[in-house]
Design an enzyme around this catalytic site. Structure first.
Site, short mmCIF file in Angstrom:
data_model
loop_
_atom_site.label_atom_id
_atom_site.label_comp_id
_atom_site.label_asym_id
_atom_site.label_seq_id
_atom_site.Cartn_x
_atom_site.Cartn_y
_atom_site.Cartn_z
N TRP A 357 3.32 39.66 84.20
CA TRP A 357 4.53 39.75 83.37
C TRP A 357 4.60 41.10 82.65
O TRP A 357 5.64 41.45 82.09
CB TRP A 357 4.59 38.60 82.36
CG TRP A 357 3.60 38.68 81.23
CD1 TRP A 357 2.24 38.62 81.31
CD2 TRP A 357 3.90 38.82 79.83
NE1 TRP A 357 1.67 38.71 80.06
CE2 TRP A 357 2.65 38.83 79.13
CE3 TRP A 357 5.07 38.94 79.09
CZ2 TRP A 357 2.57 38.96 77.75
CZ3 TRP A 357 4.99 39.05 77.71
CH2 TRP A 357 3.76 39.06 77.05
N ASP A 358 3.51 41.85 82.71
CA ASP A 358 3.48 43.19 82.11
C ASP A 358 4.65 44.04 82.60
O ASP A 358 5.22 44.84 81.85
CB ASP A 358 2.19 43.92 82.49
CG ASP A 358 0.93 43.16 82.14
OD1 ASP A 358 1.01 41.94 81.90
OD2 ASP A 358 -0.15 43.77 82.13
N GLU A 487 -4.09 34.97 74.21
CA GLU A 487 -4.95 34.19 75.10
C GLU A 487 -6.24 33.75 74.42
O GLU A 487 -7.10 33.13 75.07
CB GLU A 487 -5.24 34.99 76.37
CG GLU A 487 -3.99 35.21 77.21
CD GLU A 487 -4.20 36.19 78.35
OE1 GLU A 487 -3.39 36.18 79.29
OE2 GLU A 487 -5.16 36.98 78.30
N LYS A 599 -5.56 37.93 70.03
CA LYS A 599 -5.84 38.97 71.03
C LYS A 599 -4.73 40.02 71.07
O LYS A 599 -4.99 41.20 71.22
CB LYS A 599 -6.00 38.33 72.41
CG LYS A 599 -6.35 39.30 73.52
CD LYS A 599 -6.44 38.58 74.86
CE LYS A 599 -6.80 39.53 76.00
NZ LYS A 599 -6.76 38.87 77.32
N GLN A 600 -3.50 39.57 70.97
CA GLN A 600 -2.36 40.49 71.10
C GLN A 600 -1.15 39.88 70.41
O GLN A 600 -1.16 38.73 70.00
CB GLN A 600 -2.05 40.75 72.57
CG GLN A 600 -1.45 39.57 73.31
CD GLN A 600 -1.29 39.83 74.79
OE1 GLN A 600 -2.25 39.77 75.53
NE2 GLN A 600 -0.08 40.13 75.23
#
Length: 768
Positions: A357-358, A487, A599-600
């Site tokens: 999906w990046d 994640e 994580k993000q």
């Protein structure tokens, strides 16, 4: 983090050879042209630690999924980008002793990636075990003009001896992948031939029958004079070479020019590969190395005219943004809608070189602004062509209708083998839908909706319709058992971002249905018939939109990442012992999952995508709460934080996050660059400058800029293509200057004021 590379505005430079950082350098100094790529492995033998990598776009291997036990719905394979034929090899022996930098004393070593002209160079002096010293200077590149051609110039000069130099240019298909599950080799030999002055090799994959043919030719020049040497022809399994002996005296200069054509069965018929390779190799070799190098420099000059970002007053930032732009332009050219952008590009094997999906979330904006609209359109068409596979993926997981785009893919099938990703990270469907909106909103290409976009949106909406869970007691729709962008949280209920992007997708699909019905009535009727779309479905979508549940904390005024997030121990990252970072290399997965650490960007991802739906204070409250718990151990994290920090006026945090994303690989922030560069996050670095510091947004078909400049930058500039215009935007501490480099006039809004700019015109907007 270790900064061992010299700061330079246009080059990445390594001075001195350190075997401990060699694999990191192999990633950073990689070269590519969108059709093939090559890690910075040495041409000569090297027995030290190395990750060999030569990659051909679209060639992959379906390696059997390796899991402890099988679950229904698991993909049957994990797609691996294949280490292909080693085409750069030039064996060097001095009086019978191989040149091997792991067994020599290496002096004056300099490796340089010239980003301005698109080539890799290396020079060093090697002292052999017997005391003989020789100087080597090498340059190589893969042509962005002749996509199937690679070229090398390799010079050897004996400094303190006379003797015999043995030169062996070769092609070696007997290679393997580091990430092979069972240490299996993936290639079979089809054909090989060594002949005077050339060699050819064809190998094929053990599955899927991809064929790769490589053909080489070479010239040997001594002190400026071309030699006519009789070669010893060498053939062995998946290997073809010429072995040549040259008598040398001290200070003689011997140069090897090696030209290679690499062609694949993706672009040529199986019976045509050898002829195809020879037909592209012959004119390239005839043109010669210097002409090919000039073509390369000229072509890269054109690319930089479209996509360069100039930063004055900060060499580290300048070098970093050009490195990111360079790698993006090396990875994807947009000329082949069968190809996409792997998270490692052509720099490593990790993640299988597959599509994530990046692409939609991070890469699309770069190509929207720096290339013709057809390039970004091809990224969307790639997904349209995989729609039937996406519908199959949904059925494999038990859905009766709709499409679930894969988390990881090469051909539309899911090929990721971690259950918490494969089954639960379904927010990727929202990124596909958002990319359609982003493309149409930016380009104004409304025709895409009826041609391709609506079909994808309807099938994604059908997936969300079936995936939600209605709770009668609360009269709310919920989405249970998911993994959000963070994640470090698995199998949670009501991830805010997932719920929000699902609801937004349903809204957007209904809007597009209304648009196509009003403006393309015949196409609308055709699509309704093809999709068998019923009014009951769209009514259900409307009900889901109005009753979607969003977890939040009214006391703090924040959206909750998911139900129960506040049950965790809220210890900010700054209070952690630094030796624990990165967490994914120091903590057990159990400990990570129970922690508060992110994580993000997760909630913040939604506030970035749907920024026009939320006011500044809502963004501020959520940013101030979540950022202190974010470890940024995804390469995709810092850029979103940088953009939001810019919008909030957090200049120091914005710059910190920009530098972290921009120099992620150059400074090896996450201690993993040896696996390959984080190519897709490099597009996020570009967004940090253009969408962050430049404040670029598109609202109602008008380009908006709201720039600010980091305090220690003298100025910065970038270029964007927008609806036929190419605009150069320069920001300094007094004004924003916009120059229209095309004949197409444009209207734009700068810091709240609207300006019209004529073709070849210029406007100056004072800084607020």
């Amino acid at each position: 983090m270790k900064q061992y590379l010299k700061l330079d505005e246009w080059s990445i430079i390594e001075e001195g050879f350190d075997p401990h950082t060699h694999e990191i350098s192999e990633s950073i100094f990689s070269i590519g042209n969108g059709f093939m790529g090559q890690r910075a492995n040495f041409e000569e033998s090297y027995s030290g630690s190395s990750l060999q990598g030569s990659y051909m776009a679209g060639v992959y291997y379906p390696d059997k999924t390796r899991v402890g036990w099988w679950k229904n719905g698991y993909p049957e394979y994990f797609a691996k980008v294949l280490n292909s034929t080693n085409w750069i090899g030039i064996g060097i022996e001095v009086d019978g002793t191989p040149l091997d930098l792991a067994k020599c004393t290496v002096k004056d070593f300099v490796r340089e990636l010239n980003m301005k002209e698109g080539y890799l160079s290396r020079r060093f002096t090697a002292r052999m075990e017997d005391g003989k010293e020789l100087k080597v200077e090498a340059i190589r590149f893969v042509s962005i003009v002749r996509h199937e051609i690679g070229a090398i110039r390799y010079k050897v000069t004996p400094l303190n001896f006379s003797g015999e130099l043995t030169i062996t240019p070769y092609l070696d298909g007997d290679v393997k992948n580091k990430d092979a599950n069972y240490d299996e080799k993936f290639w079979l030999e089809v054909f090989k031939e060594a002949s005077q002055g050339s060699a050819a090799l064809t190998v094929k994959t053990k599955k899927l029958d991809f064929h790769v043919t490589s053909v080489m030719s070479y010239d040997i020049v001594k002190n400026g004079e071309k030699l006519n040497l009789q070669a010893e022809l060498v053939e062995k399994e998946k290997y073809a070479a010429n072995r040549l002996r040259v008598q040398i005296a001290q200070d003689d200069e011997v140069t090897v020019y090696k030209y290679v054509a690499n062609v694949t069965s993706r672009n040529h018929g199986l019976g045509e590969l050898l002829d195809a390779a020879r037909s592209v190799l012959a004119p390239a070799a005839q043109a010669g190395f210097e002409q090919l190098l000039k073509e390369q420099a000229d072509a890269w000059g054109d690319k930089w005219k479209e996509s360069d970002i100039v930063i004055e007053g900060d060499v580290a930032a300048q070098q970093a943004i050009r490195f990111n732009i360079f790698q993006l332009n090396q990875t994807y050219s947009g000329e082949d809608d069968r190809l996409n952008i792997g998270p490692k590009g052509f720099t490593g094997e990790k993640y299988g070189g597959s599509t994530y999906w990046d692409t939609e979330a991070y890469c699309l904006p770069f190509y929207l602004s720096t290339a013709d609209a057809s390039i970004s359109r091809n990224l969307l068409i790639y997904r349209y062509k995989h729609l039937e596979k996406a519908k199959e993926n949904a059925k494999k997981l038990g859905f009766t209708k709709g499409a679930l785009y894969p988390m990881v893919t090469m051909n539309g099938e899911e090929c990721h083998n971690e259950w918490e990703i494969t089954f639960e990270e379904i927010h990727r469907n929202g990124a596909i839908a958002y990319a359609i909106y982003n493309y149409v909103n930016y380009t104004g290409d409304l025709s895409y909706l009826g041609q391709y976009g609506l079909e994808v949106l309807v099938e994604i909406s059908r997936f969300w319709e079936e995936r939600v869970n209605y709770v009668p007691a609360k009269d709310r729709y919920m989405i249970l058992g998911v993994t959000g962008p963070n994640e470090y949280e698995n199998n949670v209920n009501n991830n805010w971002y997932t719920n929000r992007i699902a609801s937004w997708t349903l809204e957007y699909t209904l809007d597009v249905l209304a648009y196509v019905k009003e403006n393309e009535a015949s196409r609308y009727a055709e699509l309704i018939d093809k999709l068998e779309l019923e009014d009951s479905e769209t009514s259900k979508w409307q009900d889901i939109i109005s009753k979607m549940y969003y977890p939040e904390d009214p006391e703090r005024g924040i959206f909750l990442q998911q139900d129960g997030f506040l049950d965790k121990e809220l210890v900010p990252v700054k209070e952690l012992d630094p030796s624990h970072l990165p967490l994914n290399q120091n903590w057990s997965w159990d400990r990570i999952l129970r922690s508060v650490y992110i994580k993000q960007a997760d909630v913040l991802q939604g506030l970035f995508f749907l920024g026009d739906r939320y006011d500044l204070e809502t963004k501020r409250r959520n940013f101030d709460f979540y950022e202190p718990f974010t470890v940024h151990e995804s390469s995709l994290s810092p850029c979103v934080h940088a953009i939001l920090a810019c919008e909030l006026g957090y200049q120091e945090k914005a710059y910190e996050m920009y530098l972290r994303t921009a120099r992620l690989d150059l400074d090896n922030y996450n201690n993993d660059t040896e696996d390959g560069c984080h190519t897709t996050s490099m597009a996020g670095t570009w967004m940090s400058v253009v969408h962050g510091f430049g404040g670029l947004r598109v609202r109602d078909g008008v380009l908006h800029l709201n720039p600010f400049i980091p305090g220690h930058w003298a100025s910065f500039s970038f270029k964007v293509m927008f609806r036929g215009s190419r605009l150069k935007v320069q920001v300094n501490d007094k004004e924003t200057i916009i120059v229209n480099e095309t004949d197409t006039p444009a209207v734009l809004n700068v810091s709240g004021k609207e300006y019209s700019i004529a073709g070849r015109g210029e406007v100056r907007a004072p800084r607020a």
